[in-house]
Design an enzyme around this catalytic site. Structure first.
Site, mmCIF file in Angstrom:
data_model
loop_
_atom_site.group_PDB
_atom_site.id
_atom_site.type_symbol
_atom_site.label_atom_id
_atom_site.label_comp_id
_atom_site.label_asym_id
_atom_site.label_seq_id
_atom_site.Cartn_x
_atom_site.Cartn_y
_atom_site.Cartn_z
ATOM 1 N N HIS A 166 0.833 -1.229 0.000
ATOM 2 C CA HIS A 166 0.000 0.000 0.000
ATOM 3 C C HIS A 166 0.859 1.267 0.000
ATOM 4 O O HIS A 166 0.399 2.316 0.424
ATOM 5 C CB HIS A 166 -0.947 0.044 1.211
ATOM 6 C CG HIS A 166 -1.641 -1.250 1.493
ATOM 7 N ND1 HIS A 166 -2.912 -1.544 1.034
ATOM 8 C CD2 HIS A 166 -1.231 -2.340 2.179
ATOM 9 C CE1 HIS A 166 -3.254 -2.751 1.435
ATOM 10 N NE2 HIS A 166 -2.245 -3.268 2.127
ATOM 11 N N SER A 287 14.981 22.645 -14.647
ATOM 12 C CA SER A 287 13.846 23.548 -14.811
ATOM 13 C C SER A 287 14.387 24.927 -15.147
ATOM 14 O O SER A 287 15.408 25.353 -14.614
ATOM 15 C CB SER A 287 13.040 23.608 -13.515
ATOM 16 O OG SER A 287 12.304 24.818 -13.459
ATOM 17 N N LYS A 293 16.047 22.124 -9.455
ATOM 18 C CA LYS A 293 15.324 20.949 -9.943
ATOM 19 C C LYS A 293 16.154 20.031 -10.818
ATOM 20 O O LYS A 293 16.972 20.464 -11.611
ATOM 21 C CB LYS A 293 14.102 21.393 -10.767
ATOM 22 C CG LYS A 293 13.050 22.068 -9.920
ATOM 23 C CD LYS A 293 12.070 21.079 -9.353
ATOM 24 C CE LYS A 293 10.996 20.817 -10.369
ATOM 25 N NZ LYS A 293 9.843 20.154 -9.825
ATOM 26 N N GLU A 300 9.350 9.553 -16.196
ATOM 27 C CA GLU A 300 7.940 9.924 -16.348
ATOM 28 C C GLU A 300 7.405 9.511 -17.718
ATOM 29 O O GLU A 300 6.289 9.005 -17.850
ATOM 30 C CB GLU A 300 7.775 11.435 -16.170
ATOM 31 C CG GLU A 300 8.053 11.931 -14.771
ATOM 32 C CD GLU A 300 8.117 13.448 -14.728
ATOM 33 O OE1 GLU A 300 9.219 13.989 -14.923
ATOM 34 O OE2 GLU A 300 7.072 14.072 -14.531
#
Ligand code: ARG
Length: 468
Positions: A166, A287, A293, A300
């Site tokens: 979970h 970024s 970043k 992704e």
């Protein structure tokens, strides 16, 4: 202005005998597949070479015609590979583009090449050859990825990290164990591509349009020349089957789903909150506004690409569903889906190999997280069963009350005093502290397939042997 009557386009040279006029421009746009099936040129020429050699061996073609065809096809091949070949949309597809150019090059014998075959068996033969190669390429790429996971597993066979259910801390596991889970998963992908390949390795060539042919062709000979195991036994089945493409897409979908799961773990693990891994600069981006970043874009996108591959699978199932035997033009819609899915899968596999090879596990952060969230509570309960002879349910209850106590105090289980531990059960002794450590916890899980470093090392050794 005077309206000039438009002269209709000429009828198709390949099949226009009964047509007074050629197709409308829109018809051509709907019908043509050359923009994408030109990708099958090498398979098409290989298939034609095999067919021509067989026609000569069976006496259907003269040796001199067969020779002209063979040499002409080699010229076509070098023109395509050299980039000088002019593809024509009016000629619809790769099969007619090649044949038309052959006619320009060698004249009359070119027209004899199509004896005893049809574009229906020709198209699906080319496509099978192409998909068969993709199965091989996918299996090879998967093995590279297995090796990358294996190297990670070997390096960190005994590094501890939290195991989740979970996505909540469950029990400590080893980094090596987690990596080896993917080695197993990918092995099933290899198996699916290998199985699919074995099943698709039958030749449709010589099924002709749908019914076979009256010419004395030798289908065993062409099957052998194209490295198929045997000819497909039923000509209707041969031209109407696209199971091989669906099996490839299904295997690709499951594989892409696996990649998306690890990609998701990478996204989570590389976050500032987890810091379990550092991804290399080669597979991340920055970024333009937030200088700190380092975004896991490749992970992704790999997480997302399953959408295209599964989409292609659904698309082809939808095309095939409800089609009567034998060939229907609908089936021309098979290729773009498979091409896109195969390209996407190969790109994803290459990307994942790079990311897994390059990633650095943060051993200290993994270990710190491994002990958080009362991850050794099960070890405590098991100890109560083993050392104090409690029934597991009772041990579970006593441990639960200690977790609640630790939570109230804001500490970990091993930080509770012996007196506090004994408040849950008087049988608890000093010895219990030994099982509250994460290293002891993982080392104790020696059951077959368990997370103990000894088990992981045994699995790593086995897989090193398999993968070489
Ligand atoms: N381009 C076609 C395809 O991919 C070739 C077969 C065409 N056959 C026909 N009878 N029109 O399906």
């Amino acid at each position: 202005m005077t309206d000039q009557p438009k002269s209709p386009p000429a009828a198709n040279a390949m099949w226009g005998g009964r047509f007074a006029a050629g197709p409308d421009a829109i018809m051509t746009a709907i019908n043509a597949s050359i923009s994408f099936d030109k990708r099958l040129y090498a398979q098409d020429i290989r298939g034609s070479q095999a067919h021509a050699a067989m026609l000569a061996a069976t006496g259907i073609l003269t040796d001199s015609d067969a020779k002209a065809i063979r040499e002409g096809l080699l010229t076509v091949l070098s023109e395509i590979e050299g980039g000088t070949f002019v593809f024509s949309e009016a000629l619809e597809d790769i099969h007619m583009n090649v044949e038309a150019r052959l006619k320009e090059l060698i004249g009359e014998p070119a027209g004899r090449l199509h004896t005893g075959r049809s574009r229906n068996d020709q198209a699906v033969t080319d496509f099978r050859l192409w998909v068969r190669d993709q199965c091989d390429d996918a299996a090879l790429a998967l093995q590279s990825l297995q090796r990358a996971f294996l190297a990670q597993a070997e390096a960190g066979a005994d590094w501890v990290m939290p195991g989740f259910t979970h996505l909540q801390t469950a029990q400590p596991v080893t980094w090596g164990h987690h990596m080896m889970a993917y080695v197993e998963m990918l092995a099933r992908d290899v198996g699916r591509f290998t199985d699919a390949r074995a099943r698709m390795n039958e030749s449709p060539l010589g099924a002709a349009a749908l019914a076979g042919t009256s010419f004395p062709i030798d289908r065993d000979m062409t099957a052998k020349a194209l490295d198929f195991d045997r000819p497909i036994a039923n000509s209707l089945d041969a031209v109407s089957d696209r199971d091989f493409a669906l099996e490839f897409l299904s295997a690709a979908s499951i594989c892409a789903m696996h990649l998306s799961r690890f990609a998701e773990e990478l996204v989570i693990w590389s976050s500032a909150q987890f810091r379990f891994v550092t991804l290399s600069d080669r597979f991340t981006t920055g970024s333009s506004i937030m200088p700190q970043k380092k975004n896991p874009d490749a992970a992704e996108l790999l997480r997302a690409k399953i959408g295209r591959i599964l989409g292609a699978t659904v698309a082809l199932f939808t095309v095939m569903k409800g089609l009567p035997l034998a060939y229907s033009k609908d089936m021309q819609e098979d290729k773009e889906q498979v091409f896109d899915a195969a390209d996407t899968l190969m790109l994803c596999l290459a990307g994942m190999v790079g990311m897994v090879r390059d990633m650095t596990a943060n051993r200290a952060a993994l270990e710190k997280a491994a002990g958080a969230g009362f991850s050794t509570a099960t070890d405590l309960a098991d100890w109560l069963v083993r050392a104090a002879g409690l029934p597991f349910r009772e041990a579970h209850h006593a441990t639960g009350s200690l977790v609640a106590l630790a939570e109230r105090k804001g500490c970990d289980l091993h930080e509770l005093s012996l007196t506090e531990l004994q408040s849950a059960h008087p049988a608890i002794t000093q010895e219990v502290y030994s099982v509250l450590g994460v290293h002891n916890s993982v080392a104790s899980r020696v059951s077959y397939g368990g997370t103990a470093p000894a088990q992981v090392r045994a699995q790593v050794a086995r897989w090193k042997e398999v993968l070489g």
